[in-house]
Design a protein around this motif. Structure first.
Motif, PDB file in Angstrom:
ATOM      1  N   UNK A 361     -50.113   9.661   5.355  1.00 38.40           N
ATOM      2  CA  UNK A 361     -50.482  10.364   2.948  1.00 38.40           C
ATOM      3  C   UNK A 361     -49.289  10.251   3.088  1.00 38.40           C
ATOM      4  N   UNK A 362     -48.749   8.668   1.313  1.00 39.87           N
ATOM      5  CA  UNK A 362     -47.214   9.401   0.936  1.00 39.87           C
ATOM      6  C   UNK A 362     -47.145  10.180   0.265  1.00 39.87           C
ATOM      7  N   UNK A 363     -45.890  10.688  -0.528  1.00 43.41           N
ATOM      8  CA  UNK A 363     -46.050  12.061  -1.799  1.00 43.41           C
ATOM      9  C   UNK A 363     -45.315  11.219  -2.721  1.00 43.41           C
ATOM     10  N   UNK A 364     -44.935  11.615  -3.578  1.00 37.80           N
ATOM     11  CA  UNK A 364     -44.401  11.045  -4.891  1.00 37.80           C
ATOM     12  C   UNK A 364     -43.534  10.990  -5.115  1.00 37.80           C
ATOM     13  N   UNK A 365     -42.404  10.126  -5.168  1.00 35.82           N
ATOM     14  CA  UNK A 365     -40.938  11.122  -5.513  1.00 35.82           C
ATOM     15  C   UNK A 365     -40.126  11.841  -5.640  1.00 35.82           C
ATOM     16  N   UNK A 366     -39.841  12.785  -5.682  1.00 34.65           N
ATOM     17  CA  UNK A 366     -39.254  13.530  -6.928  1.00 34.65           C
ATOM     18  C   UNK A 366     -40.118  13.951  -7.481  1.00 34.65           C
ATOM     19  N   UNK A 367     -41.306  14.249  -7.512  1.00 33.76           N
ATOM     20  CA  UNK A 367     -42.591  15.263  -7.861  1.00 33.76           C
ATOM     21  C   UNK A 367     -43.568  15.855  -7.598  1.00 33.76           C
ATOM     22  N   UNK A 368     -43.287  16.897  -6.615  1.00 36.18           N
ATOM     23  CA  UNK A 368     -43.848  17.787  -5.917  1.00 36.18           C
ATOM     24  C   UNK A 368     -45.089  17.791  -6.705  1.00 36.18           C
ATOM     25  N   UNK A 369     -45.607  17.973  -7.776  1.00 35.11           N
ATOM     26  CA  UNK A 369     -46.919  18.631  -9.125  1.00 35.11           C
ATOM     27  C   UNK A 369     -47.498  17.424  -9.020  1.00 35.11           C
ATOM     28  N   UNK A 370     -46.969  15.891  -8.655  1.00 40.06           N
ATOM     29  CA  UNK A 370     -47.946  14.943  -8.929  1.00 40.06           C
ATOM     30  C   UNK A 370     -48.599  14.818  -8.127  1.00 40.06           C
ATOM     31  N   UNK A 371     -47.940  14.954  -6.570  1.00 43.66           N
ATOM     32  CA  UNK A 371     -48.682  14.955  -5.208  1.00 43.66           C
ATOM     33  C   UNK A 371     -49.654  15.961  -5.143  1.00 43.66           C
ATOM     34  N   UNK A 372     -49.110  17.146  -6.098  1.00 43.76           N
ATOM     35  CA  UNK A 372     -50.630  18.000  -5.692  1.00 43.76           C
ATOM     36  C   UNK A 372     -51.835  17.823  -6.349  1.00 43.76           C
ATOM     37  N   UNK A 373     -51.408  17.568  -7.441  1.00 39.20           N
ATOM     38  CA  UNK A 373     -52.567  16.726  -8.416  1.00 39.20           C
ATOM     39  C   UNK A 373     -53.403  16.234  -7.665  1.00 39.20           C
ATOM     40  N   UNK A 374     -52.841  15.178  -6.621  1.00 43.15           N
ATOM     41  CA  UNK A 374     -53.884  13.824  -5.893  1.00 43.15           C
ATOM     42  C   UNK A 374     -54.371  13.890  -5.071  1.00 43.15           C
ATOM     43  N   UNK A 375     -54.129  15.495  -4.820  1.00 41.59           N
ATOM     44  CA  UNK A 375     -54.147  15.975  -3.391  1.00 41.59           C
ATOM     45  C   UNK A 375     -56.048  16.709  -3.308  1.00 41.59           C
ATOM     46  N   UNK A 376     -57.045  16.770  -1.725  1.00 38.54           N
ATOM     47  CA  UNK A 376     -58.092  17.449  -2.156  1.00 38.54           C
ATOM     48  C   UNK A 376     -57.103  19.015  -1.267  1.00 38.54           C
ATOM     49  N   UNK A 377     -57.950  19.539  -1.004  1.00 41.27           N
ATOM     50  CA  UNK A 377     -58.046  21.061  -0.204  1.00 41.27           C
ATOM     51  C   UNK A 377     -57.910  20.368   1.515  1.00 41.27           C
ATOM     52  N   UNK A 378     -58.225  19.565   1.601  1.00 42.62           N
ATOM     53  CA  UNK A 378     -58.709  18.777   3.161  1.00 42.62           C
ATOM     54  C   UNK A 378     -57.943  18.028   3.352  1.00 42.62           C
ATOM     55  N   UNK A 379     -56.608  17.528   2.264  1.00 45.13           N
ATOM     56  CA  UNK A 379     -55.551  16.432   2.531  1.00 45.13           C
ATOM     57  C   UNK A 379     -55.382  15.292   2.372  1.00 45.13           C
ATOM     58  N   UNK A 380     -56.589  15.382   1.712  1.00 44.82           N
ATOM     59  CA  UNK A 380     -57.173  13.482   1.805  1.00 44.82           C
ATOM     60  C   UNK A 380     -56.613  13.061  -0.116  1.00 44.82           C
TER      61      UNK A 380
END
Length: 511
Positions: A361-380
């Motif tokens: 699973x990638x992350x959004x560079x320098x943007x933990x909030x956007x990464x969190x918004x894209x995530x499901x509680x199960x890590x999808x």
């Protein structure tokens, strides 16, 4: 399967042909240039993991630079040629780019880029001065660097709904430069691309986009000849298929619409008999458009759904699509989940947010909030799309979550209306958005590019309303038709709805 190997076994085999000019680069020449660029990166102080930006039009050097980065272990940041200087500066600063490679085509943006990114070195293709990229490359040896490593690509989202997001890729399983890429298996086993070097692959879109870069790289791993169009033109694309005996190609829905708007004489003028596989993605194709393409080209279309994030992919060949019209396929990579507003998984046939389960699973560079918004509680992770899966496991896309219009408390998905409009013979392009409305919250607005620039727009609006009326609910009928010569669409087919929405919001605030 790697260009390094092909350069050793068939150095004179064409690796790149520019469709318009015919300029050709062999695998041997590409190997030497990739090595020179890897040395150049090291000479400029870039180590494994360091980032550089590439702002360049389609040309014969572009893919060679990509392969050079793949040997230096660096982070390539391709930049859209459509962006303005402030947007480019933002990406360069966000990525931490230490070097910018560009061409004279972007001379108007260079002063601002130099001012905004003063610590970033600039090299310009054919500038004829101390910053000349070609001269700098010529000074480097054509032998491999001592510390070769597989590079990475950080793509930035197109910014259709806000500031672009840098997609930080997960590190490769194997850092060896010649390690097998997972897309090779999907290309050969899923699409059916040959691995014997016989493929001639036509790439009509800008190389900075995720799909052209990924599929061209995969084709080179398979030993193919890549025919690169300097710029898409429907008749030139058909002529290129005939001239270069193209076997495989990559498209987006807007390409198909423009093909079908050609006169029948223009469409039938060219021999397309070598064309065996036509891959397409970026957005779902309206059913009548895809059916017309299959009727014309035969059942050679292969559609997939994926994103720059690389978390999953679905795919469908023409035969299965004809049995399930409108589907974008079954999951080939990643596990697909359709979820409701509370994250619960939904049954077959019910629309919900689409998530992919993947061990990478990638992350959004320098943007933990956007990464969190894209995530499901199960890590999808989600790409932001809405859709459903039928009982047979076939995925159907409804729209993007961010494009949904809420009018009078009713959820309206623009894609349904857009698909109908684009299928109308007098429409070249169409986008549907929500604009501010005091009574309903939002009103449906259709922005339309007529197929005939001289069309009587009043008569066309009446015809389109009559055409839509029996096919959609009354609340979905556009309250406003806005006709214009062209829509703000990326060359990869994505519409800049943000620009349209911002325009109508500004008008509402001013009134």
């Amino acid at each position: 399967m790697h260009p390094i190997t092909h350069a050793q076994t068939k150095p004179d085999h064409p690796a790149i042909i520019m469709a318009g000019s015919g300029e050709t680069v062999t695998y041997g020449e590409m190997d030497a240039m990739a090595n020179r660029f890897a040395h150049l990166l090291r000479s400029r102080g870039l180590k494994e993991g360091d980032a550089f930006a590439l702002l360049m039009e389609n040309n014969a050097l572009y893919l060679q630079l990509v392969w050079g980065s793949q040997r230096a272990g660096t982070m390539l940041v391709p930049i859209s040629t459509r962006l303005a200087a402030p947007e480019i500066s933002y990406i360069m600063q966000d990525a931490g780019a230490q070097l910018l490679l560009t061409s004279p085509a972007f001379a108007d943006r260079l002063p601002a880029l130099r001012a905004d990114c003063a610590d970033c070195e600039v090299l310009v293709l054919g500038s004829g001065d101390s910053e000349d990229l070609e001269a700098a490359l010529a000074q480097q040896p054509s032998t491999p660097i001592d510390d070769q490593a597989a590079g990475l690509v950080m793509l930035y989202s197109s910014g259709t709904t806000g500031r672009p997001k840098g997609i930080m890729p997960a590190p490769p399983d194997d850092p060896d430069v010649k390690a097998i890429n997972p897309l090779v298996g999907l290309a050969t086993m899923g699409v059916g691309m040959p691995a014997d070097g016989s493929m001639v692959y036509l790439s009509p879109a800008p190389l900075y986009h995720a799909a052209p870069m990924a599929w061209c790289s995969t084709a080179h791993r398979l030993g193919a000849t890549i025919v690169v169009m300097e710029k898409f033109d429907p008749e030139l694309a058909l002529a290129s298929i005939e001239k270069y005996k193209v076997t495989d190609s990559q498209w987006v829905p807007t390409h198909f619409v423009r093909f079908l708007r050609l006169e029948e004489e223009e469409r039938e003028r060219y021999d397309l008999s070598t064309h065996q596989r036509a891959v397409h993605a970026a957005a779902p194709v309206p059913i009548p458009i895809k059916q017309a393409m299959i009727d014309w080209w035969g059942p050679i279309l292969v559609e997939y759904y994926a994103g720059s994030e690389g978390i999953g992919m679905t795919m469908v060949k023409s035969e299965d699509w004809l049995e399930n019209p409108g589907t974008v396929g079954r999951a080939l990579h990643g596990i697909l989940h359709v979820c409701g507003p509370d994250g619960e998984e939904l049954p077959a046939g019910q629309d919900g947010v689409l998530y992919f389960e993947n061990d990478k699973i990638p992350t959004y560079h320098n943007d933990a909030e956007k990464t969190a918004e894209a995530m499901h509680p199960k890590g999808w992770m989600t790409l932001g799309d809405i859709g459903h899966v039928n009982e047979g496991g076939w995925l159907f896309l409804t729209d993007r979550k961010s494009h949904m219009i809420i009018s009078g408390g009713v959820n309206i998905y623009p894609q349904e209306i857009e698909n109908l409009l684009i299928a109308h013979e007098q429409v070249m392009d169409a986008g549907v958005i929500g604009a501010p409305c005091e009574d309903m919250g939002e009103k449906v607005v259709a922005v339309v590019q007529p197929a005939d620039p001289a069309a009587d727009t009043q008569a066309l609006e009446a015809e389109l309303r009559e055409y839509l009326e029996p096919q959609i609910a009354r609340i979905k009928m556009p309250k406003l038709f806005d006709f214009r010569p062209e829509l703000p669409r990326e060359a990869n087919g994505k519409l800049y709805k943000r620009e349209l929405r911002d325009e109508f919001e500004a008008k509402a605030q001013a009134s």
